[in-house]
Design a protein around this motif. Structure first.
Motif, PDB file in Angstrom:
ATOM      1  N   ASN A   1       0.807  -1.218   0.000  1.00 38.87           N
ATOM      2  CA  ASN A   1       0.000   0.000   0.000  1.00 38.87           C
ATOM      3  C   ASN A   1       0.842   1.271   0.000  1.00 38.87           C
ATOM      4  N   VAL A   2       2.163   1.139   0.118  1.00 32.61           N
ATOM      5  CA  VAL A   2       3.036   2.307   0.153  1.00 32.61           C
ATOM      6  C   VAL A   2       3.307   2.770  -1.272  1.00 32.61           C
ATOM      7  N   GLY A   3       2.747   3.940  -1.627  1.00 38.15           N
ATOM      8  CA  GLY A   3       2.997   4.518  -2.943  1.00 38.15           C
ATOM      9  C   GLY A   3       3.748   5.822  -2.848  1.00 38.15           C
ATOM     10  N   GLN A   4       3.862   6.345  -1.608  1.00 36.42           N
ATOM     11  CA  GLN A   4       4.540   7.619  -1.398  1.00 36.42           C
ATOM     12  C   GLN A   4       5.168   7.626  -0.012  1.00 36.42           C
ATOM     13  N   VAL A   5       6.388   8.163   0.085  1.00 30.56           N
ATOM     14  CA  VAL A   5       7.070   8.260   1.374  1.00 30.56           C
ATOM     15  C   VAL A   5       7.620   9.670   1.538  1.00 30.56           C
ATOM     16  N   PHE A   6       7.795  10.043   2.796  1.00 30.07           N
ATOM     17  CA  PHE A   6       8.411  11.335   3.124  1.00 30.07           C
ATOM     18  C   PHE A   6       9.758  11.039   3.766  1.00 30.07           C
ATOM     19  N   LEU A   7      10.824  11.624   3.224  1.00 27.53           N
ATOM     20  CA  LEU A   7      12.188  11.286   3.629  1.00 27.53           C
ATOM     21  C   LEU A   7      12.920  12.513   4.165  1.00 27.53           C
ATOM     22  N   THR A   8      13.350  12.444   5.424  1.00 24.96           N
ATOM     23  CA  THR A   8      14.214  13.486   5.980  1.00 24.96           C
ATOM     24  C   THR A   8      15.646  12.954   6.020  1.00 24.96           C
ATOM     25  N   GLY A   9      16.605  13.854   6.063  1.00 25.10           N
ATOM     26  CA  GLY A   9      17.994  13.404   5.921  1.00 25.10           C
ATOM     27  C   GLY A   9      18.189  12.844   4.529  1.00 25.10           C
TER      28      GLY A   9
ATOM     29  N   VAL B   1       8.010   4.328  -6.464  1.00 24.05           N
ATOM     30  CA  VAL B   1       7.457   4.901  -5.237  1.00 24.05           C
ATOM     31  C   VAL B   1       7.826   6.381  -5.214  1.00 24.05           C
ATOM     32  N   ARG B   2       6.861   7.235  -5.006  1.00 21.93           N
ATOM     33  CA  ARG B   2       7.109   8.683  -4.986  1.00 21.93           C
ATOM     34  C   ARG B   2       7.777   9.062  -3.675  1.00 21.93           C
ATOM     35  N   VAL B   3       8.915   9.771  -3.763  1.00 23.32           N
ATOM     36  CA  VAL B   3       9.705  10.125  -2.583  1.00 23.32           C
ATOM     37  C   VAL B   3       9.727  11.637  -2.412  1.00 23.32           C
ATOM     38  N   LEU B   4       9.146  12.101  -1.308  1.00 21.21           N
ATOM     39  CA  LEU B   4       9.210  13.522  -0.968  1.00 21.21           C
ATOM     40  C   LEU B   4      10.481  13.738  -0.169  1.00 21.21           C
ATOM     41  N   MET B   5      11.479  14.380  -0.778  1.00 17.24           N
ATOM     42  CA  MET B   5      12.794  14.542  -0.165  1.00 17.24           C
ATOM     43  C   MET B   5      12.889  15.909   0.506  1.00 17.24           C
ATOM     44  N   LEU B   6      12.997  15.909   1.826  1.00 14.37           N
ATOM     45  CA  LEU B   6      13.099  17.166   2.561  1.00 14.37           C
ATOM     46  C   LEU B   6      14.542  17.666   2.519  1.00 14.37           C
ATOM     47  N   THR B   7      14.789  18.704   1.760  1.00 10.69           N
ATOM     48  CA  THR B   7      16.115  19.314   1.688  1.00 10.69           C
ATOM     49  C   THR B   7      15.991  20.733   1.147  1.00 10.69           C
ATOM     50  N   LEU B   8      16.812  21.619   1.670  1.00  5.47           N
ATOM     51  CA  LEU B   8      16.814  23.006   1.205  1.00  5.47           C
ATOM     52  C   LEU B   8      17.864  23.228   0.126  1.00  5.47           C
TER      53      LEU B   8
ATOM     54  N   ALA C   1      -0.179  14.564   4.107  1.00  2.06           N
ATOM     55  CA  ALA C   1      -1.034  13.493   3.575  1.00  2.06           C
ATOM     56  C   ALA C   1      -0.288  12.171   3.446  1.00  2.06           C
ATOM     57  N   CYS C   2       0.984  12.156   3.797  1.00  2.00           N
ATOM     58  CA  CYS C   2       1.817  10.944   3.651  1.00  2.00           C
ATOM     59  C   CYS C   2       1.889  10.206   4.981  1.00  2.00           C
ATOM     60  N   LYS C   3       1.610   8.900   4.968  1.00  2.00           N
ATOM     61  CA  LYS C   3       1.602   8.129   6.205  1.00  2.00           C
ATOM     62  C   LYS C   3       2.829   7.229   6.372  1.00  2.00           C
ATOM     63  N   THR C   4       3.816   7.373   5.520  1.00  3.77           N
ATOM     64  CA  THR C   4       5.072   6.644   5.664  1.00  3.77           C
ATOM     65  C   THR C   4       6.212   7.651   5.687  1.00  3.77           C
ATOM     66  N   TRP C   5       6.771   7.844   6.867  1.00  7.73           N
ATOM     67  CA  TRP C   5       7.877   8.781   7.035  1.00  7.73           C
ATOM     68  C   TRP C   5       9.165   7.984   7.295  1.00  7.73           C
ATOM     69  N   ILE C   6      10.218   8.389   6.620  1.00  6.25           N
ATOM     70  CA  ILE C   6      11.538   7.788   6.848  1.00  6.25           C
ATOM     71  C   ILE C   6      12.416   8.889   7.436  1.00  6.25           C
ATOM     72  N   VAL C   7      12.771   8.726   8.688  1.00  9.19           N
ATOM     73  CA  VAL C   7      13.445   9.792   9.425  1.00  9.19           C
ATOM     74  C   VAL C   7      14.953   9.530   9.460  1.00  9.19           C
ATOM     75  N   GLY C   8      15.696  10.418   8.795  1.00  7.44           N
ATOM     76  CA  GLY C   8      17.153  10.302   8.804  1.00  7.44           C
ATOM     77  C   GLY C   8      17.817  11.499   9.448  1.00  7.44           C
ATOM     78  N   LYS C   9      16.992  12.393   9.971  1.00  6.41           N
ATOM     79  CA  LYS C   9      17.496  13.580  10.666  1.00  6.41           C
ATOM     80  C   LYS C   9      16.633  13.787  11.894  1.00  6.41           C
ATOM     81  N   TRP C  10      17.271  14.126  13.016  1.00  4.39           N
ATOM     82  CA  TRP C  10      16.513  14.191  14.264  1.00  4.39           C
ATOM     83  C   TRP C  10      15.353  15.170  14.143  1.00  4.39           C
ATOM     84  N   MET C  11      14.232  14.785  14.691  1.00  4.33           N
ATOM     85  CA  MET C  11      12.985  15.519  14.520  1.00  4.33           C
ATOM     86  C   MET C  11      12.398  15.869  15.886  1.00  4.33           C
ATOM     87  N   THR C  12      12.025  17.104  16.068  1.00  3.32           N
ATOM     88  CA  THR C  12      11.435  17.544  17.334  1.00  3.32           C
ATOM     89  C   THR C  12       9.966  17.123  17.404  1.00  3.32           C
ATOM     90  N   PRO C  13       9.390  17.074  18.601  1.00  2.13           N
ATOM     91  CA  PRO C  13       7.955  16.784  18.736  1.00  2.13           C
ATOM     92  C   PRO C  13       7.096  17.769  17.938  1.00  2.13           C
TER      93      PRO C  13
END
Length: 644
Positions: free
Chosen positions: A464-472, A490-497, A528-540
């Motif tokens: 069911n995973v068609g999209q993920v959110f990726l930090t780091g 799989v669509r990857v939303l890459m968090l980077t500046l 709207a993405c329910k699969t997060w891949i955390v590679g950078k520390w994330m605050t509450p």
């Protein structure tokens, strides 16, 4: 249900840690003594309870110090008698090794009832010096031969009820440790208590007893028992070469180790003289002792097997440092978890940390066998927070480099770098060392290829995973995960500046897959993405943007806080070792028994496969599936995390 023979099990076996409540009356009496103040018979008895508690604490400390020394491989590696690790089964069997201290404290406390109000008068602090000589003579003439004949009788037949139901418990430990000295049935300890008490009671009956004699006799007795079971040879052969008669007056750890491996010999308590007189002295005793003692000072000791694989670990913080296998076995043999019992130990740990900062040597922290191949875990004397101090970078890299060069000199095949030891900003995932030393024979491995494989296998197992959110997203692991997933459509939303770094990664993807890589600059983009891949520390606060039901995969060190109750959190990527792993008795930080971090497992696979390349720098995406299949082939299995 198996039949329980009298005095074959401890009466407080089912109490667990609550067995220490037995010390309650002694503590109450000790408190009543009001710190040695007051007079009167009752207070003299109360002071006797204070002494008993002090002796109990010192006895436990002696066993602990011998255990710590024997497992500090940077000190004792060349002195090990049996080249094996202590496994979880032995640790669990010996868990209540200190039962005998409780038993003997209870027996000693009975003195208050047999001699009410007189212990203070019968036992002065300092007695006649002849009391020590009297106790020594009674030990040599009575305790030693009595122990020898009783011990020999217990082992006269493997089928005898005494051995099967009583003494076999002590011999169930494959690798003797100082704790093994206390691992026996109540019947045996009652016998040993009588044997140990003969010199003290004899000297006291002659009016030569004293509190100092009790302290000396009991603590020396425990010291020698712990030494004999330590599995580390500490008695130099030169002592016996210069004074041959001493070999009959004092045993060695090698001598006693032979009793555990070849039971029908070397029955003595501390004096081999009685084995010689009884013709039960193992003929290999002296030569084996001499060989191990000589090898202990030989830097090129061929007897000690060189590990094929080394995992270079590091401490995370002060409390986690107490999880090192040579500190508290009852703590390190379970997954790390903070508890209040650690507080008294933190000051000493802080002092050790300061010493480590000023030391330039890398130290060994534990070892275990993997598929009969000797593998070791070494430690870098650094704590987690130091990796984030800019001025500490060169010092940390120097320690890591020294460890790699030492492994190369020893002949180690693979050295794997743990978590922060391969930080991209620190040394480029180990690339710095390979470039600086191009002729290394040891293969340097960061193990991140298998870490990526574990995370990706878990994600891709969910159709069911068609999209993920990726930090780091632009880190070593982030880049590899993004490129692999985009190939799987799989669509990857890459968090980077950094648009430049994003474009560089996007250009590595096949042209037909590049549209699946999307750059985002804010956490709001993943609502709207329910699969997060955390590679950078994330605050509450940043976690609040995740939708309810989101699952957080993560490869960040330290792991993020489990803040959201309506979301699920995955553990760091890890794999379970095969069932045939031998000698494993330490949990890897918060991991369960027999579980290691994926980067650790990646180094093991590298060694088992015999690969000759370095695994440093960027992850080769094409090798992710190759490494995954190799890990499964060798019996490693991923942990199953339950999530939507």
């Amino acid at each position: 249900m198996a039949t329980q023979y009298p005095l074959s099990v401890w009466p407080w076996d089912n109490l667990g840690a609550f067995k220490y409540v037995v010390y309650g009356p002694l503590i109450a009496k000790a408190v009543r003594s009001r710190a040695w103040e007051g007079t009167g018979s009752q207070l003299k008895d109360d002071v006797w309870c204070v002494h008993l508690l002090i002796i109990c604490g010192l006895r436990a400390l002696i066993h602990q110090l011998w255990y710590s020394y024997a497992n500090m491989l940077f000190l004792s590696r060349n002195r090990l008698i049996i080249q094996r690790g202590v496994d979880f089964k032995q640790i669990d069997r010996e868990w209540n090794w200190d039962n005998f201290i409780i038993l003997q404290a209870l027996i000693a406390s009975m003195g208050c009832y047999f001699f009410p109000g007189k212990l203070g008068e019968l036992l002065p602090l300092w007695g006649d010096p002849r009391g020590y000589l009297c106790a020594l003579l009674l030990h040599v003439a009575v305790s030693e031969p009595l122990y020898y004949w009783i011990h020999r009788y217990l082992l006269h037949s493997d089928d005898s009820p005494l051995y099967r139901h009583y003494h076999r418990v002590h011999h169930s430990s494959a690798v003797p440790q100082s704790y093994t000295a206390g691992h026996a049935t109540p019947l045996e300890h009652l016998i040993w208590t009588a044997i140990m008490g003969i010199p003290i009671l004899g000297a006291t009956a002659l009016g030569l007893g004293s509190l100092s004699l009790i302290y000396a006799h009991v603590l020396v007795f425990d010291f020698l028992r712990s030494m004999g079971h330590s599995n580390v040879e500490v008695v130099p052969h030169a002592l016996f070469d210069s004074f041959p008669f001493l070999r009959y007056l004092i045993y060695t750890p090698t001598y006693h180790s032979l009793h555990h491996t070849e039971m029908k010999s070397n029955y003595c308590l501390f004096m081999p003289l009685y084995d010689a007189l009884g013709k039960t002295l193992n003929p290999k005793s002296w030569e084996m002792h001499r060989s191990i003692s000589l090898n202990a000072v030989d830097k090129n000791n061929s007897r000690v097997r060189v590990p094929e694989f080394v995992f270079l670990a590091h401490a995370v913080d002060l409390s986690a440092a107490l999880h090192a296998p040579f500190v508290l076995r009852c703590f390190s043999s379970k997954p790390f978890a903070w508890n209040l019992g650690l507080l008294p130990l933190l000051p000493s740990t802080f002092l050790v940390m300061l010493v480590m900062w000023t030391s330039s040597k890398t130290f060994l922290s534990s070892f275990y066998y993997l598929r009969s191949r000797l593998c070791q875990t070494w430690g870098v004397p650094r704590f987690g927070f130091q990796y984030f101090l800019p001025f500490a970078k060169d010092g940390i890299n120097r320690h890591i480099e020294q460890a790699i060069l030492r492994a190369d000199k020893l002949g180690v095949k693979v050295i794997s770098l743990a978590a922060l030891n391969k930080n991209e900003a620190l040394n480029g995932g180990g690339l710095l060392f390979v470039k600086k030393h191009p002729n290394l024979r040891v293969r340097v491995v960061h193990g991140n290829t298998l870490t990526a494989a574990v995370i990706l296998n878990e994600i891709c197992s969910n159709p069911n995973v068609g999209q993920v959110f990726l930090t780091g997203a632009t880190s070593k692991l982030g880049r590899a995960i993004a490129l692999y997933l985009c190939r799987k459509r799989v669509r990857v939303l890459m968090l980077t500046l950094s648009e430049e770094r994003f474009k560089a990664i996007q250009e590595e993807a096949p042209p037909e897959c590049r549209s699946y890589l999307v750059q985002v600059g804010k956490y709001q983009a993943a609502e709207a993405c329910k699969t997060w891949i955390v590679g950078k520390w994330m605050t509450p606060r940043e976690q609040r943007w995740a939708a309810p039901g989101t699952h957080f995969h993560q490869f960040v060190v330290p792991p993020i806080l489990r803040f959201r109750r309506d979301c699920t959190y995955g553990a760091l990527a890890a794999m379970k070792l095969p069932q045939d792993v031998q000698g494993l008795g330490t949990c890897e930080y918060t991991m369960g028994r027999g579980v290691v971090h994926a980067c650790h497992a990646g180094g093991v696979v590298h060694m088992l496969e015999g690969w000759t390349h370095h695994e440093v720098g960027a992850i080769d995406v094409d090798k992710i599936d190759v490494v995954w299949e190799a890990a499964l082939k060798h019996g490693l299995r991923p942990l199953i995390h339950q999530h939507p």
